[in-house]
Design a protein around this motif. Structure first.
Motif, PDB file in Angstrom:
ATOM      1  N   ALA A  60       1.014  -1.237  -0.142  1.00  0.00           N
ATOM      2  CA  ALA A  60       0.454  -0.018   0.001  1.00  0.00           C
ATOM      3  C   ALA A  60       0.572   1.169   0.050  1.00  0.00           C
ATOM      4  O   ALA A  60       0.849   2.326  -0.875  1.00  0.00           O
ATOM      5  N   ALA A  61       1.928   1.278   0.772  1.00  0.00           N
ATOM      6  CA  ALA A  61       2.798   2.043   0.803  1.00  0.00           C
ATOM      7  C   ALA A  61       3.560   2.966  -0.466  1.00  0.00           C
ATOM      8  O   ALA A  61       3.402   3.854  -1.540  1.00  0.00           O
ATOM      9  N   LEU A  62       4.117   1.431  -0.947  1.00  0.00           N
ATOM     10  CA  LEU A  62       4.762   1.689  -2.352  1.00  0.00           C
ATOM     11  C   LEU A  62       4.021   2.117  -3.718  1.00  0.00           C
ATOM     12  O   LEU A  62       3.778   3.274  -4.537  1.00  0.00           O
ATOM     13  N   GLU A  63       2.605   1.925  -3.428  1.00  0.00           N
ATOM     14  CA  GLU A  63       1.351   2.415  -4.659  1.00  0.00           C
ATOM     15  C   GLU A  63       1.137   4.001  -4.286  1.00  0.00           C
ATOM     16  O   GLU A  63       0.978   4.983  -5.556  1.00  0.00           O
ATOM     17  N   GLU A  64       1.404   4.279  -3.239  1.00  0.00           N
ATOM     18  CA  GLU A  64       0.864   5.614  -2.469  1.00  0.00           C
ATOM     19  C   GLU A  64       1.883   6.451  -3.167  1.00  0.00           C
ATOM     20  O   GLU A  64       1.684   8.019  -3.052  1.00  0.00           O
ATOM     21  N   LEU A  65       3.110   5.870  -2.332  1.00  0.00           N
ATOM     22  CA  LEU A  65       4.480   6.870  -3.069  1.00  0.00           C
ATOM     23  C   LEU A  65       4.860   6.816  -4.352  1.00  0.00           C
ATOM     24  O   LEU A  65       4.980   7.961  -5.041  1.00  0.00           O
ATOM     25  N   GLY A  66       4.559   6.033  -4.880  1.00  0.00           N
ATOM     26  CA  GLY A  66       4.490   5.785  -6.573  1.00  0.00           C
ATOM     27  C   GLY A  66       6.426   5.568  -7.265  1.00  0.00           C
ATOM     28  O   GLY A  66       6.925   5.354  -6.390  1.00  0.00           O
ATOM     29  N   HIS A  67       6.149   6.317  -7.872  1.00  0.00           N
ATOM     30  CA  HIS A  67       7.241   6.318  -8.783  1.00  0.00           C
ATOM     31  C   HIS A  67       8.757   6.886  -7.853  1.00  0.00           C
ATOM     32  O   HIS A  67       9.170   7.598  -7.458  1.00  0.00           O
ATOM     33  N   GLY A  68       9.639   5.752  -8.689  1.00  0.00           N
ATOM     34  CA  GLY A  68      10.394   6.202  -7.551  1.00  0.00           C
ATOM     35  C   GLY A  68      10.964   5.541  -6.433  1.00  0.00           C
ATOM     36  O   GLY A  68      12.438   5.306  -5.688  1.00  0.00           O
ATOM     37  N   TRP A  69      10.147   4.351  -5.789  1.00  0.00           N
ATOM     38  CA  TRP A  69       9.859   3.700  -4.375  1.00  0.00           C
ATOM     39  C   TRP A  69      10.060   2.691  -4.298  1.00  0.00           C
ATOM     40  O   TRP A  69       9.785   2.115  -5.354  1.00  0.00           O
ATOM     41  N   VAL A  70      11.170   2.006  -3.686  1.00  0.00           N
ATOM     42  CA  VAL A  70      11.633   0.744  -3.626  1.00  0.00           C
ATOM     43  C   VAL A  70      10.860  -0.130  -2.130  1.00  0.00           C
ATOM     44  O   VAL A  70      11.042   1.077  -1.406  1.00  0.00           O
ATOM     45  N   ALA A  86       6.234 -12.264  -6.966  1.00  0.00           N
ATOM     46  CA  ALA A  86       5.592 -11.138  -6.983  1.00  0.00           C
ATOM     47  C   ALA A  86       6.098  -9.810  -6.595  1.00  0.00           C
ATOM     48  O   ALA A  86       5.264  -9.042  -6.728  1.00  0.00           O
ATOM     49  N   LEU A  87       6.611 -10.193  -5.197  1.00  0.00           N
ATOM     50  CA  LEU A  87       6.713  -8.845  -4.132  1.00  0.00           C
ATOM     51  C   LEU A  87       8.012  -8.171  -5.334  1.00  0.00           C
ATOM     52  O   LEU A  87       7.722  -7.011  -5.306  1.00  0.00           O
ATOM     53  N   ASP A  88       8.970  -8.759  -5.738  1.00  0.00           N
ATOM     54  CA  ASP A  88       9.600  -7.530  -6.724  1.00  0.00           C
ATOM     55  C   ASP A  88       9.185  -7.269  -7.957  1.00  0.00           C
ATOM     56  O   ASP A  88       9.402  -5.511  -8.592  1.00  0.00           O
ATOM     57  N   ALA A  89       7.678  -7.733  -8.462  1.00  0.00           N
ATOM     58  CA  ALA A  89       7.010  -7.148  -9.813  1.00  0.00           C
ATOM     59  C   ALA A  89       6.367  -5.371  -9.369  1.00  0.00           C
ATOM     60  O   ALA A  89       5.958  -4.710  -9.596  1.00  0.00           O
ATOM     61  N   ALA A  90       6.025  -6.254  -7.902  1.00  0.00           N
ATOM     62  CA  ALA A  90       5.593  -4.610  -6.914  1.00  0.00           C
ATOM     63  C   ALA A  90       6.194  -3.304  -6.731  1.00  0.00           C
ATOM     64  O   ALA A  90       5.691  -2.064  -5.755  1.00  0.00           O
ATOM     65  N   GLY A  91       7.276  -3.741  -6.517  1.00  0.00           N
ATOM     66  CA  GLY A  91       9.028  -2.429  -6.302  1.00  0.00           C
ATOM     67  C   GLY A  91       9.412  -3.254  -5.320  1.00  0.00           C
ATOM     68  O   GLY A  91      10.601  -2.592  -5.025  1.00  0.00           O
ATOM     69  N   ILE A 114      20.459 -15.950   0.118  1.00  0.00           N
ATOM     70  CA  ILE A 114      20.446 -16.678  -1.433  1.00  0.00           C
ATOM     71  C   ILE A 114      19.346 -17.074  -2.882  1.00  0.00           C
ATOM     72  O   ILE A 114      19.864 -16.353  -3.567  1.00  0.00           O
ATOM     73  N   ARG A 115      18.529 -17.033  -1.754  1.00  0.00           N
ATOM     74  CA  ARG A 115      17.556 -17.984  -2.831  1.00  0.00           C
ATOM     75  C   ARG A 115      16.808 -16.740  -3.001  1.00  0.00           C
ATOM     76  O   ARG A 115      16.238 -16.352  -4.976  1.00  0.00           O
ATOM     77  N   ALA A 116      16.516 -15.427  -2.245  1.00  0.00           N
ATOM     78  CA  ALA A 116      16.028 -13.750  -3.222  1.00  0.00           C
ATOM     79  C   ALA A 116      16.504 -13.592  -4.065  1.00  0.00           C
ATOM     80  O   ALA A 116      16.512 -13.073  -5.154  1.00  0.00           O
ATOM     81  N   HIS A 117      18.448 -13.862  -3.622  1.00  0.00           N
ATOM     82  CA  HIS A 117      19.439 -12.487  -4.927  1.00  0.00           C
ATOM     83  C   HIS A 117      19.337 -13.781  -6.250  1.00  0.00           C
ATOM     84  O   HIS A 117      18.428 -12.763  -7.127  1.00  0.00           O
ATOM     85  N   GLU A 118      18.936 -14.823  -5.795  1.00  0.00           N
ATOM     86  CA  GLU A 118      18.927 -16.302  -7.435  1.00  0.00           C
ATOM     87  C   GLU A 118      17.565 -15.668  -7.806  1.00  0.00           C
ATOM     88  O   GLU A 118      17.473 -15.661  -9.531  1.00  0.00           O
ATOM     89  N   VAL A 119      16.758 -15.409  -7.094  1.00  0.00           N
ATOM     90  CA  VAL A 119      14.820 -15.340  -7.922  1.00  0.00           C
ATOM     91  C   VAL A 119      14.956 -14.303  -8.202  1.00  0.00           C
ATOM     92  O   VAL A 119      14.498 -13.538 -10.149  1.00  0.00           O
ATOM     93  N   ALA A 120      15.029 -13.053  -7.858  1.00  0.00           N
ATOM     94  CA  ALA A 120      14.756 -11.799  -8.131  1.00  0.00           C
ATOM     95  C   ALA A 120      15.692 -10.455  -7.622  1.00  0.00           C
ATOM     96  O   ALA A 120      15.526  -9.354  -8.255  1.00  0.00           O
ATOM     97  N   GLY A 121      17.419 -11.225  -7.810  1.00  0.00           N
ATOM     98  CA  GLY A 121      18.440  -9.861  -7.448  1.00  0.00           C
ATOM     99  C   GLY A 121      18.738  -9.209  -6.610  1.00  0.00           C
ATOM    100  O   GLY A 121      18.980  -8.341  -6.963  1.00  0.00           O
TER     101      GLY A 121
END
Length: 244
Positions: A60-70, A86-91, A114-121
């Protein structure tokens, strides 16, 4: 400015009482009002220990803050690769391990990072007591991308922290009101090892810190890094969080 460390505490979403502490609300509107005039164009919303593994507030916070936020999140141990994607796709761009507020299963922590880096960087962010940092070398040596919160917290951490920086770790120039060593001296030493390592953040709303972020903290950063101020306030973190 790319604010590399912000906590959004939205009363619409659940909190986990931690050490008998429950923070006051600090919404996106509160954040934007307090940083008005600082030229913030993006940043990282970081999940606090009091938010557990809840993702609803973060999305919700990322959607409200908008572009440039992760986002920087904490994951349950049973999170799947699809959950991470899915979380990576959401920012979301990083995992956080808060070792000051609880004991972690070190083997699970390493595997998840390690897995999070392999899956999504994703890189991994550590909030840890200075005295514990060096003991994490068996983990740090295995992780492909790491950052350390709040300048390592104390002078005791600096020798090992500088070694990590020399190996590619990043360091958040944040939380000046919660550390015990001289932030200007610490930033100068880190910057001398790698000018790309430091990433400034307000740490708002400075939960449990002895003092809150103040605009004068920016003067401390300028004193430490001189002509590289723009890199520390913007470019370093933006690149680390893989924002185009």
């Amino acid at each position: 400015m790319f604010d590399s460390h912000v906590h959004i505490i939205d009363p619409r979403f659940p909190l986990v009482v931690n050490d008998d502490y429950e923070p006051e609300p600090f919404t996106v509107d509160d954040y934007e009002a307090e940083t008005d005039g600082l030229g913030v164009v993006g940043g990282a919303v970081v999940t606090g220990s009091f938010q557990g593994t809840d993702q609803s507030y973060l999305l919700a916070a990322l959607e409200e803050l908008g572009h440039g936020w992760v986002g920087v999140t904490q994951l349950p141990v049973d999170a799947t690769d699809d959950d991470i994607s899915a979380l990576d796709a959401a920012g979301v761009r990083a995992l956080r391990f808060n070792l000051r507020r609880g004991v972690a299963d070190i083997s699970s922590l390493t595997e998840q990072a390690i897995r999070a880096h392999e899956v999504a960087g994703w890189h991994s962010e550590f909030y840890v007591d200075a005295g514990l940092l060096r003991s994490l070398e068996p983990i740090m040596s295995k992780l492909p991308a790491v950052s350390i919160d709040h300048l390592g917290m104390a002078e005791e951490a600096m020798p090992y922290l500088l070694d990590l920086v020399d190996r590619g770790a990043r360091v958040k120039a944040t939380g000046f009101g919660r550390i015990s060593h001289d932030p200007v001296d610490a930033m100068r030493r880190i910057h001398a090892v790698n000018p790309e390592a430091l990433m400034f953040g307000t740490d708002l709303p400075s939960t449990r810190a002895e003092r809150r972020f103040d605009v004068s903290d920016l003067d401390l950063v300028a004193d430490a890094v001189g002509g590289d101020l723009q890199a520390v306030l913007f470019q370093n973190a933006r690149a680390w969080y893989r924002e185009p």
